[in-house]
Write a protein that holds these residues in place. Sequence first.
Motif, PDB file in Angstrom:
ATOM      1  N   PHE A  62       0.803  -1.223   0.000  1.00 33.12           N
ATOM      2  CA  PHE A  62       0.000   0.000   0.000  1.00 33.12           C
ATOM      3  C   PHE A  62       0.838   1.277   0.000  1.00 33.12           C
ATOM      4  CE2 PHE A  62      -3.278  -2.940   1.738  1.00 33.12           C
ATOM      5  CZ  PHE A  62      -4.307  -2.643   0.843  1.00 33.12           C
ATOM      6  N   LYS A  63       2.160   1.148   0.119  1.00 31.16           N
ATOM      7  CA  LYS A  63       3.054   2.311   0.163  1.00 31.16           C
ATOM      8  C   LYS A  63       2.686   3.251   1.304  1.00 31.16           C
ATOM      9  CE  LYS A  63       4.686   0.583  -3.615  1.00 31.16           C
ATOM     10  NZ  LYS A  63       5.887  -0.296  -3.527  1.00 31.16           N
ATOM     11  N   GLN A  64       2.310   2.639   2.414  1.00 27.47           N
ATOM     12  CA  GLN A  64       1.932   3.402   3.599  1.00 27.47           C
ATOM     13  C   GLN A  64       2.326   2.582   4.831  1.00 27.47           C
ATOM     14  OE1 GLN A  64       1.465   6.315   5.387  1.00 27.47           O
ATOM     15  NE2 GLN A  64       0.199   6.792   3.594  1.00 27.47           N
ATOM     16  N   ALA A  65       2.675   3.280   5.910  1.00 26.41           N
ATOM     17  CA  ALA A  65       3.124   2.586   7.117  1.00 26.41           C
ATOM     18  C   ALA A  65       1.974   1.833   7.784  1.00 26.41           C
ATOM     19  CB  ALA A  65       3.720   3.585   8.102  1.00 26.41           C
ATOM     20  N   PHE A  66       2.253   0.585   8.209  1.00 25.44           N
ATOM     21  CA  PHE A  66       1.338  -0.204   9.034  1.00 25.44           C
ATOM     22  C   PHE A  66       2.061  -0.427  10.361  1.00 25.44           C
ATOM     23  CE2 PHE A  66      -0.887  -0.601   5.172  1.00 25.44           C
ATOM     24  CZ  PHE A  66      -2.168  -1.081   5.442  1.00 25.44           C
ATOM     25  N   ILE A  67       1.597   0.272  11.391  1.00 30.72           N
ATOM     26  CA  ILE A  67       2.296   0.330  12.675  1.00 30.72           C
ATOM     27  C   ILE A  67       1.759  -0.743  13.619  1.00 30.72           C
ATOM     28  CG2 ILE A  67       2.774   1.769  14.683  1.00 30.72           C
ATOM     29  CD1 ILE A  67       2.306   4.204  12.799  1.00 30.72           C
ATOM     30  N   VAL A  68       2.662  -1.535  14.212  1.00 29.51           N
ATOM     31  CA  VAL A  68       2.287  -2.524  15.218  1.00 29.51           C
ATOM     32  C   VAL A  68       2.249  -1.824  16.577  1.00 29.51           C
ATOM     33  CG1 VAL A  68       2.928  -4.667  16.359  1.00 29.51           C
ATOM     34  CG2 VAL A  68       3.282  -4.418  13.895  1.00 29.51           C
ATOM     35  N   ASP A  69       1.081  -1.797  17.186  1.00 37.20           N
ATOM     36  CA  ASP A  69       0.849  -1.075  18.438  1.00 37.20           C
ATOM     37  C   ASP A  69       0.499  -2.091  19.529  1.00 37.20           C
ATOM     38  OD1 ASP A  69       0.085   0.567  20.506  1.00 37.20           O
ATOM     39  OD2 ASP A  69      -1.469   1.644  19.404  1.00 37.20           O
TER      40      ASP A  69
END
Length: 327
Positions: A62-69
């Motif tokens: 997706f060319k976007q950050a997927f943040i693990v929270d």
Amino acid sequence: MKLHAIPCAAALVAALASLAPGIAGAQAAWPDKPVRLVLPYPPGGNVDGAARIISEQLQAQFKQAFIVDNRPGAGGMIAGEYVAKAVPDGYTFFMGANGPILFSPVIFKRNVYDWKKDFVPVGSVSFTPLVLQVHPSTPYKTIGELIAAGKKPGNHLTMASPGAGTTNHLVSEYLQRESGAQWTTVHYKGNAPATTDLLGGQVQFNFDQLSVAQPFIQQGRTRALAVTSARRVPQLPDVPTLQEAGFKDFEAETFTGILAPRGTPPDIVLRFSAALQKILADKAVQERFQILGAEARGMTPEQFTQFLTKEDQRWIPIIKQANITAE
């Protein structure tokens, strides 16, 4: 049990066509800022490991950050409640497992969320079978021998559990119900102390995730009697399933999966799910999960909803019948 079905693709297209241009445009641009995957556990372990594999793949796609929270606590309900109350705009998702998604509100007697009402299933990520393993000092070489011992009045069998209501504990309760055997369950505060006492011979057996049990089995520090998956696992090809041992339809795995807050636009749910399925079908990704002792297996929203419903119907009655609580 009332299901909240995921709309079919045709219905989604019709619904999107009726949206105001601004709303439809915002959904079409998704994701245009970082997406948060909220986890109910601290770093390390099956869920965190799975999340970090897929987050980097989603970011590339997706060319976007997927943040693990990571938001551990209260049997996973801190993370679950946080996502259930989040704005359903497609930027906050709950990545959980059996306990936090299905069991914790029942076991802790806290009605902070209900997966059927407060979430929309996006898709499954991974499945990890459990292994029934005994300390090598015990005389049991087969699951039949262990069950026979458990049927003897006054037996002294002890099973190590990482906590009331964990999948490990529920599988033990399920096998007792199906087999007629009985044993004493010794609860620990987590899997590490339970494993330590099994390795030390203070307890005789346990059920543990393949990813945790495999090294000890290979080192001869425990002996595997059965796996809980429907088919034998490639990591332990000589270990039979419980179904092979005569327990028809016995299947139990620790799963990981992704849920969205109820009200998340269906188009976003479907796009996320399609991307997830594509990632999990990649052989390189599957090999990374295999190293963790897990099987990468994606489901559509509808398939995952059906899976969760069956799991709910199987395990919640066992929790209630055995009066399993965390109080």
